[in-house]
Enzyme design. Structure first.
Site, PDB file in Angstrom:
ATOM      1  N   ARG A   1      43.256  43.541  56.216  1.00 15.97           N
ATOM      2  CA  ARG A   1      44.304  43.859  56.776  1.00 15.97           C
ATOM      3  C   ARG A   1      43.850  43.785  58.445  1.00 15.97           C
ATOM      4  O   ARG A   1      43.008  44.835  58.710  1.00 15.97           O
ATOM      5  CB  ARG A   1      44.462  45.627  56.692  1.00 15.97           C
ATOM      6  CG  ARG A   1      45.303  45.672  55.417  1.00 15.97           C
ATOM      7  CD  ARG A   1      45.661  47.113  55.108  1.00 15.97           C
ATOM      8  NE  ARG A   1      45.964  47.486  53.567  1.00 15.97           N
ATOM      9  CZ  ARG A   1      46.707  47.136  53.031  1.00 15.97           C
ATOM     10  NH1 ARG A   1      47.931  46.585  53.598  1.00 15.97           N
ATOM     11  NH2 ARG A   1      46.992  47.426  51.773  1.00 15.97           N
TER      12      ARG A   1
ATOM     13  N   ASP B   1      54.438  46.650  46.152  1.00 22.37           N
ATOM     14  CA  ASP B   1      55.286  47.505  46.873  1.00 22.37           C
ATOM     15  C   ASP B   1      56.663  47.294  46.491  1.00 22.37           C
ATOM     16  O   ASP B   1      57.569  48.312  46.474  1.00 22.37           O
ATOM     17  CB  ASP B   1      54.859  48.134  48.286  1.00 22.37           C
ATOM     18  CG  ASP B   1      53.525  48.704  48.318  1.00 22.37           C
ATOM     19  OD1 ASP B   1      52.995  49.258  47.370  1.00 22.37           O
ATOM     20  OD2 ASP B   1      52.955  48.366  49.673  1.00 22.37           O
TER      21      ASP B   1
ATOM     22  N   GLY C   1      53.184  52.388  46.213  1.00 25.49           N
ATOM     23  CA  GLY C   1      54.502  52.006  46.810  1.00 25.49           C
ATOM     24  C   GLY C   1      54.635  52.240  48.270  1.00 25.49           C
ATOM     25  O   GLY C   1      55.615  51.778  48.847  1.00 25.49           O
TER      26      GLY C   1
ATOM     27  N   HIS D   1      55.467  67.327  25.902  1.00 24.60           N
ATOM     28  CA  HIS D   1      54.999  66.953  27.219  1.00 24.60           C
ATOM     29  C   HIS D   1      55.823  66.902  28.464  1.00 24.60           C
ATOM     30  O   HIS D   1      57.227  66.900  28.052  1.00 24.60           O
ATOM     31  CB  HIS D   1      54.385  65.400  27.135  1.00 24.60           C
ATOM     32  CG  HIS D   1      55.625  64.546  26.715  1.00 24.60           C
ATOM     33  ND1 HIS D   1      55.619  64.213  25.447  1.00 24.60           N
ATOM     34  CD2 HIS D   1      56.474  63.944  27.396  1.00 24.60           C
ATOM     35  CE1 HIS D   1      56.908  63.479  25.244  1.00 24.60           C
ATOM     36  NE2 HIS D   1      57.169  63.257  26.685  1.00 24.60           N
TER      37      HIS D   1
HETATM   38  O1  F6P Z   1      50.662  47.652  50.091  1.00 26.35           O
HETATM   39  C1  F6P Z   1      50.015  47.773  48.793  1.00 26.35           C
HETATM   40  C2  F6P Z   1      48.958  48.789  48.569  1.00 26.35           C
HETATM   41  O2  F6P Z   1      48.558  49.165  47.579  1.00 26.35           O
HETATM   42  C3  F6P Z   1      50.071  50.154  48.921  1.00 26.35           C
HETATM   43  O3  F6P Z   1      50.804  50.390  47.601  1.00 26.35           O
HETATM   44  C4  F6P Z   1      48.908  51.310  49.380  1.00 26.35           C
HETATM   45  O4  F6P Z   1      49.504  52.172  49.869  1.00 26.35           O
HETATM   46  C5  F6P Z   1      48.174  50.483  50.231  1.00 26.35           C
HETATM   47  O5  F6P Z   1      48.462  48.947  49.534  1.00 26.35           O
HETATM   48  C6  F6P Z   1      46.730  50.702  50.007  1.00 26.35           C
HETATM   49  O6  F6P Z   1      45.910  49.928  50.713  1.00 26.35           O
HETATM   50  P1  F6P Z   1      44.461  49.873  50.479  1.00 26.35           P
HETATM   51  O7  F6P Z   1      44.125  48.884  49.566  1.00 26.35           O
HETATM   52  O8  F6P Z   1      44.081  49.146  52.100  1.00 26.35           O
HETATM   53  O9  F6P Z   1      43.658  51.191  50.514  1.00 26.35           O
END
Ligand code: F6P
Length: 321
Positions: free
Chosen positions: A73, A128, A171, A216
């Site tokens: 990212r 997601d 998600g 449950h």
């Molecule tokens: O966008 C995919 C995702 O797995 C989301 O579901 C989650 O909120 C996020 O990425 C987690 O990001 P990272 O792997 O950077 O912690």
């Protein structure tokens, strides 16, 4: 005629990204188009970190989870200078168009390159399922399987101990993964971002289910809605029933892609070269609608941002326990 393209995967990885890379590379090479892979998403694009891709080095990939190109990212890509550097790097290599695979953040990056007149095509790859303009994104169905298998297992132990189990599901701001997996996993309660959450209301529902003497109670909840560990304590105190939270976490992002994702990735990869690149159609996102591969302008997707909530499915789910 475009004879060389770049490709990258960015953001959270998703099962099937490798299958998409394979499909793009093989379709491109079959059309005499060379393919350069940028490693670790937009970071690799700026650092000029590349790998030449050919039919051979994408073999043995269709069944592999993750992305062999790597992913990051890279928030610095919002910076104009980074975008200019990326275009400079691509032009120097003779790359005439870029295909990106990822989610909303990845699309934003491609849109900024498009605004600077660099041809881009986006393919949705995220567990997601929150990308506008496509019914499903690559990786979603695999993650769904993983979550459902986990719910099944949690239900077993939940029944044995007569416990309440909270399952926290990924998600981001989209409840699709939670909703679908809760239906398939037969969860008693579903908490998703599209529906206003109130813990008192949830508690009332739990108490009603307890009265039915069910062994449950499994609650599926999307991440970020509340602190699920604290919620478990709250429920336990108010009901006197042992309550446990399971945060599924990154297990949901890994694993070999299910057939649906492999086929979706193959179809989208093929379409990106055959139906778009060869016809000089750029600045678009690929999607699947009613099982047909389609594309639309990236502007549409970025304008809408939020996916339509599957209201009917949610209301159906409430009638099923
Ligand atoms: O966008 C995919 C995702 O797995 C989301 O579901 C989650 O909120 C996020 O990425 C987690 O990001 P990272 O792997 O950077 O912690």
């Amino acid at each position: 005629m475009i004879n060389k393209i770049g490709i990258l995967t960015s953001g959270g990885d998703s099962p099937g990204m490798n299958a998409a890379i394979r499909s793009i590379v093989r379709t491109a090479v079959n059309n005499n188009i060379k393919v350069v892979g940028f490693l670790e998403g937009y970071l690799g694009l700026c650092k000029n970190n590349t790998i030449e891709l050919n039919k051979k080095n994408v073999s043995n990939l269709i069944n592999k989870g993750g992305t062999f190109l790597g992913s990051t990212r890279y928030l610095k890509f919002h910076n104009k200078n980074k975008q200019k550097l990326a275009i400079h790097n691509m032009k120097k290599k003779g790359i005439k168009a870029l295909i990106v695979i990822g989610g909303n953040g990845t699309y934003l990056g491609a849109n900024s390159l498009k605004k600077m007149k660099f041809p881009c095509i986006c393919i949705p790859g995220t567990i997601d399922n929150d990308v506008v303009g496509t019914d499903y994104s690559i990786g979603y169905y695999t993650a769904l399987e993983t979550v459902v298998q986990s719910i099944d297992k949690i239900r077993d132990t939940s029944s044995s101990h007569k416990r309440i189990s909270i399952v926290e599901i990924m998600g981001r701001n989209c409840g699709d993964l939670t909703l679908y997996s809760a239906i398939a996993g037969g969860c008693e309660l579903i908490v998703i971002p599209e529906i206003k959450y109130k813990k008192q209301k949830l508690l009332k529902k739990i108490k009603r289910i307890i009265k039915k003497e069910k062994k449950h109670i499994v609650i599926a909840i999307t991440e970020h809605i509340c602190n699920t560990k604290k919620l478990a304590k709250y429920i336990e105190n108010k009901t006197n029933r042992e309550t446990r939270t399971t945060v599924l976490g990154h297990v949901q992002r890994g694993g070999s892609p299910v057939s649906y994702d492999r086929i979706l990735a193959s179809r989208m990869g093929f379409y990106s070269i055959n139906n778009l690149l060869k016809k000089n159609i750029f600045g678009v996102c690929i999607g699947i609608k009613k099982n047909k591969i389609i594309h639309h302008n990236i502007k549409y997707m970025l304008k809408k941002r939020k996916k339509k909530f599957k209201k009917k499915l949610f209301y159906m789910s409430k009638k099923l326990y």
